[in-house]
Design a protein around this motif. Structure first.
Motif, PDB file in Angstrom:
ATOM      1  N   ARG A   9       0.463  -1.155  -0.062  1.00  0.00           N
ATOM      2  CA  ARG A   9      -0.144   0.309  -0.164  1.00  0.00           C
ATOM      3  C   ARG A   9       0.707   1.075   0.251  1.00  0.00           C
ATOM      4  NH1 ARG A   9      -4.079  -0.509   4.639  1.00  0.00           N
ATOM      5  NH2 ARG A   9      -1.790  -1.230   5.773  1.00  0.00           N
ATOM      6  N   VAL A  10       2.379   1.138   0.114  1.00  0.00           N
ATOM      7  CA  VAL A  10       2.879   2.438   0.207  1.00  0.00           C
ATOM      8  C   VAL A  10       4.282   1.855  -0.526  1.00  0.00           C
ATOM      9  CG1 VAL A  10       2.636   3.395   2.424  1.00  0.00           C
ATOM     10  CG2 VAL A  10       4.248   1.546   2.441  1.00  0.00           C
ATOM     11  N   ALA A  11       4.936   2.829  -1.068  1.00  0.00           N
ATOM     12  CA  ALA A  11       6.027   2.481  -1.923  1.00  0.00           C
ATOM     13  C   ALA A  11       7.306   1.688  -1.288  1.00  0.00           C
ATOM     14  CB  ALA A  11       6.555   4.181  -2.212  1.00  0.00           C
ATOM     15  N   GLU A  12       8.209   1.342  -1.882  1.00  0.00           N
ATOM     16  CA  GLU A  12       9.403   1.098  -2.029  1.00  0.00           C
ATOM     17  C   GLU A  12      10.373   1.405  -0.743  1.00  0.00           C
ATOM     18  OE1 GLU A  12       9.934  -2.695  -2.439  1.00  0.00           O
ATOM     19  OE2 GLU A  12       7.652  -2.558  -3.795  1.00  0.00           O
ATOM     20  N   ASN A  13      10.131   2.997  -0.453  1.00  0.00           N
ATOM     21  CA  ASN A  13      11.208   3.516   0.280  1.00  0.00           C
ATOM     22  C   ASN A  13      10.284   4.158   1.473  1.00  0.00           C
ATOM     23  OD1 ASN A  13       9.932   5.407  -1.523  1.00  0.00           O
ATOM     24  ND2 ASN A  13      11.508   6.777  -1.447  1.00  0.00           N
ATOM     25  N   GLU A  14       8.935   3.392   1.101  1.00  0.00           N
ATOM     26  CA  GLU A  14       8.387   3.747   2.534  1.00  0.00           C
ATOM     27  C   GLU A  14       7.706   2.752   3.772  1.00  0.00           C
ATOM     28  OE1 GLU A  14       6.050   7.051   0.705  1.00  0.00           O
ATOM     29  OE2 GLU A  14       4.761   5.513   1.508  1.00  0.00           O
ATOM     30  N   ALA A  15       7.083   2.789   4.927  1.00  0.00           N
ATOM     31  CA  ALA A  15       6.566   2.218   6.382  1.00  0.00           C
ATOM     32  C   ALA A  15       5.609   2.692   6.470  1.00  0.00           C
ATOM     33  CB  ALA A  15       8.125   1.807   7.142  1.00  0.00           C
ATOM     34  N   MET A  16       4.623   2.538   7.739  1.00  0.00           N
ATOM     35  CA  MET A  16       3.160   2.446   7.754  1.00  0.00           C
ATOM     36  C   MET A  16       3.043   2.580   9.302  1.00  0.00           C
ATOM     37  SD  MET A  16      -0.505   3.428   6.217  1.00  0.00           S
ATOM     38  CE  MET A  16      -0.808   1.581   6.406  1.00  0.00           C
ATOM     39  N   ALA A  17       1.994   2.995  10.173  1.00  0.00           N
ATOM     40  CA  ALA A  17       1.362   2.372  11.352  1.00  0.00           C
ATOM     41  C   ALA A  17       0.213   3.593  10.930  1.00  0.00           C
ATOM     42  CB  ALA A  17       2.697   2.929  12.268  1.00  0.00           C
ATOM     43  N   LYS A  18      -0.832   2.137  11.481  1.00  0.00           N
ATOM     44  CA  LYS A  18      -1.884   3.033  11.768  1.00  0.00           C
ATOM     45  C   LYS A  18      -2.446   2.521  13.204  1.00  0.00           C
ATOM     46  CE  LYS A  18      -6.001   3.772   9.628  1.00  0.00           C
ATOM     47  NZ  LYS A  18      -6.858   3.574   8.358  1.00  0.00           N
ATOM     48  N   ILE A  19      -2.970   3.337  13.706  1.00  0.00           N
ATOM     49  CA  ILE A  19      -3.434   3.337  15.179  1.00  0.00           C
ATOM     50  C   ILE A  19      -4.625   3.795  15.542  1.00  0.00           C
ATOM     51  CG2 ILE A  19      -2.507   5.612  16.684  1.00  0.00           C
ATOM     52  CD1 ILE A  19      -2.433   4.285  19.045  1.00  0.00           C
ATOM     53  N   ARG A  20      -5.580   3.229  15.843  1.00  0.00           N
ATOM     54  CA  ARG A  20      -7.197   3.578  15.750  1.00  0.00           C
ATOM     55  C   ARG A  20      -7.356   3.124  17.202  1.00  0.00           C
ATOM     56  NH1 ARG A  20      -7.057  -0.963  11.053  1.00  0.00           N
ATOM     57  NH2 ARG A  20      -7.765   0.642   9.230  1.00  0.00           N
ATOM     58  N   MET A  21      -9.404   4.338  16.850  1.00  0.00           N
ATOM     59  CA  MET A  21      -9.934   4.163  18.805  1.00  0.00           C
ATOM     60  C   MET A  21      -8.448   5.256  19.746  1.00  0.00           C
ATOM     61  SD  MET A  21     -12.661   2.732  18.282  1.00  0.00           S
ATOM     62  CE  MET A  21     -13.364   2.280  20.075  1.00  0.00           C
ATOM     63  N   LEU A  22      -8.328   6.549  19.197  1.00  0.00           N
ATOM     64  CA  LEU A  22      -7.693   6.993  20.282  1.00  0.00           C
ATOM     65  C   LEU A  22      -8.833   8.020  20.601  1.00  0.00           C
ATOM     66  CD1 LEU A  22      -4.385   8.052  18.204  1.00  0.00           C
ATOM     67  CD2 LEU A  22      -4.723   6.853  20.280  1.00  0.00           C
ATOM     68  N   ARG A  23      -8.847   8.077  22.063  1.00  0.00           N
ATOM     69  CA  ARG A  23     -10.044   9.046  23.191  1.00  0.00           C
ATOM     70  C   ARG A  23      -9.990  10.438  23.396  1.00  0.00           C
ATOM     71  NH1 ARG A  23     -12.594  11.058  24.042  1.00  0.00           N
ATOM     72  NH2 ARG A  23     -14.746  11.064  26.206  1.00  0.00           N
ATOM     73  N   THR A  24      -9.693  10.653  21.413  1.00  0.00           N
ATOM     74  CA  THR A  24      -9.730  12.111  21.913  1.00  0.00           C
ATOM     75  C   THR A  24     -10.100  12.525  20.345  1.00  0.00           C
ATOM     76  OG1 THR A  24      -7.614  13.680  21.662  1.00  0.00           O
ATOM     77  CG2 THR A  24      -7.561  12.065  21.013  1.00  0.00           C
ATOM     78  N   CYS A  62       2.832   5.568  18.006  1.00  0.00           N
ATOM     79  CA  CYS A  62       2.257   4.767  16.647  1.00  0.00           C
ATOM     80  C   CYS A  62       3.871   5.311  15.801  1.00  0.00           C
ATOM     81  CB  CYS A  62       1.285   5.797  16.535  1.00  0.00           C
ATOM     82  SG  CYS A  62       0.659   5.463  14.618  1.00  0.00           S
ATOM     83  N   LEU A  63       4.585   6.390  16.107  1.00  0.00           N
ATOM     84  CA  LEU A  63       5.465   6.465  15.258  1.00  0.00           C
ATOM     85  C   LEU A  63       6.417   5.611  15.302  1.00  0.00           C
ATOM     86  CD1 LEU A  63       7.057   8.573  13.013  1.00  0.00           C
ATOM     87  CD2 LEU A  63       7.518   9.738  15.447  1.00  0.00           C
ATOM     88  N   GLN A  64       6.898   5.225  17.291  1.00  0.00           N
ATOM     89  CA  GLN A  64       8.177   3.783  17.146  1.00  0.00           C
ATOM     90  C   GLN A  64       7.567   2.867  16.067  1.00  0.00           C
ATOM     91  OE1 GLN A  64       7.540   4.735  21.384  1.00  0.00           O
ATOM     92  NE2 GLN A  64       9.730   4.624  21.354  1.00  0.00           N
ATOM     93  N   SER A  65       5.939   2.514  16.157  1.00  0.00           N
ATOM     94  CA  SER A  65       5.926   1.357  14.985  1.00  0.00           C
ATOM     95  C   SER A  65       6.347   1.505  14.200  1.00  0.00           C
ATOM     96  CB  SER A  65       4.075   1.049  15.955  1.00  0.00           C
ATOM     97  OG  SER A  65       3.399   0.142  14.835  1.00  0.00           O
ATOM     98  N   ALA A  66       5.940   3.124  13.572  1.00  0.00           N
ATOM     99  CA  ALA A  66       6.213   2.701  11.742  1.00  0.00           C
ATOM    100  C   ALA A  66       7.373   2.909  11.552  1.00  0.00           C
ATOM    101  CB  ALA A  66       5.711   4.053  11.739  1.00  0.00           C
ATOM    102  N   ILE A  67       8.323   3.313  12.390  1.00  0.00           N
ATOM    103  CA  ILE A  67      10.123   2.794  12.464  1.00  0.00           C
ATOM    104  C   ILE A  67      10.756   1.451  12.567  1.00  0.00           C
ATOM    105  CG2 ILE A  67      12.198   3.730  13.763  1.00  0.00           C
ATOM    106  CD1 ILE A  67      10.841   5.911  14.732  1.00  0.00           C
ATOM    107  N   ALA A  68       9.623   0.222  13.120  1.00  0.00           N
ATOM    108  CA  ALA A  68      10.029  -0.642  13.178  1.00  0.00           C
ATOM    109  C   ALA A  68       9.666  -1.071  12.487  1.00  0.00           C
ATOM    110  CB  ALA A  68       9.150  -0.935  14.461  1.00  0.00           C
ATOM    111  N   ASN A  69       9.124  -1.127  11.901  1.00  0.00           N
ATOM    112  CA  ASN A  69       7.840  -1.877  10.374  1.00  0.00           C
ATOM    113  C   ASN A  69       8.937  -1.538   9.009  1.00  0.00           C
ATOM    114  OD1 ASN A  69       5.369  -2.438  12.078  1.00  0.00           O
ATOM    115  ND2 ASN A  69       4.108  -1.072  11.134  1.00  0.00           N
ATOM    116  N   ASN A  72      12.384  -3.724   9.921  1.00  0.00           N
ATOM    117  CA  ASN A  72      12.185  -4.707  10.339  1.00  0.00           C
ATOM    118  C   ASN A  72      11.933  -6.090   8.821  1.00  0.00           C
ATOM    119  OD1 ASN A  72      13.335  -5.781  12.980  1.00  0.00           O
ATOM    120  ND2 ASN A  72      11.366  -4.990  13.641  1.00  0.00           N
ATOM    121  N   ASN A  73      10.474  -5.451   8.309  1.00  0.00           N
ATOM    122  CA  ASN A  73       9.432  -5.407   7.651  1.00  0.00           C
ATOM    123  C   ASN A  73       9.894  -4.904   5.998  1.00  0.00           C
ATOM    124  OD1 ASN A  73       8.317  -6.459   9.741  1.00  0.00           O
ATOM    125  ND2 ASN A  73       6.752  -5.204   9.361  1.00  0.00           N
ATOM    126  N   HIS A  74      10.280  -4.032   6.265  1.00  0.00           N
ATOM    127  CA  HIS A  74      10.872  -3.747   4.502  1.00  0.00           C
ATOM    128  C   HIS A  74      12.761  -3.059   4.333  1.00  0.00           C
ATOM    129  CE1 HIS A  74       6.140  -3.418   4.291  1.00  0.00           C
ATOM    130  NE2 HIS A  74       6.769  -2.082   5.192  1.00  0.00           N
TER     131      HIS A  74
END
Length: 126
Positions: A9-24, A62-69, A72-74
């Motif tokens: 869903r993203v380019a070869e030089n990108e990674a993504m993280a999404k967080i849902r149901m944030l109470r704000t 969420c940013l730390q998760s995107a960095i880890a993705n 590790n994944n890409h």
């Protein structure tokens, strides 16, 4: 006869993280998302660490998760990552109420939101 691999869903030089149901509310969350857009990830993490906003801790996760993705994944280099996009969306709204004067009813909205962060690897200019 295995299943075909899903396209990215993203380019070869990108990674993504999404967080849902944030109470704000999305409006409050967007203030924190604006803080990190376009910055290098080290600077963005430092800004979120010392931010006084309550929701900044969840944005940092969420940013730390995107960095880890990305790492590790890409197989992207963490030192060259930049926050390419950080956008906010609306989620459900809990409706609550409170009795008011003269038999009336005051509506209290309790909004939820979601956050998507994309990090991109950029080579430094010589």
């Amino acid at each position: 006869m295995g299943k075909e691999k899903n396209p990215r869903r993203v380019a070869e030089n990108e990674a993504m993280a999404k967080i849902r149901m944030l109470r704000t509310s999305p409006q409050k969350l967007n203030l924190v998302a604006q803080l990190i857009r376009g910055k290098k990830v080290e600077k963005a993490l430092a800004d979120l660490t010392f931010s006084e906003k309550r929701i900044a801790n969840d944005v940092k996760k969420c940013l730390q998760s995107a960095i880890a993705n990305a790492e590790n994944n890409h197989n992207l280099d963490v030192d060259e990552l930049v926050v390419a996009e950080a956008f906010v969306g609306k989620n459900l709204v809990m409706k609550r109420g409170r009795p008011r004067a003269r038999g009336r009813y005051g509506r209290i909205m309790k909004p939820f939101s979601e956050l998507t962060i994309k990090v991109r690897q950029v080579e430094e200019q010589a």
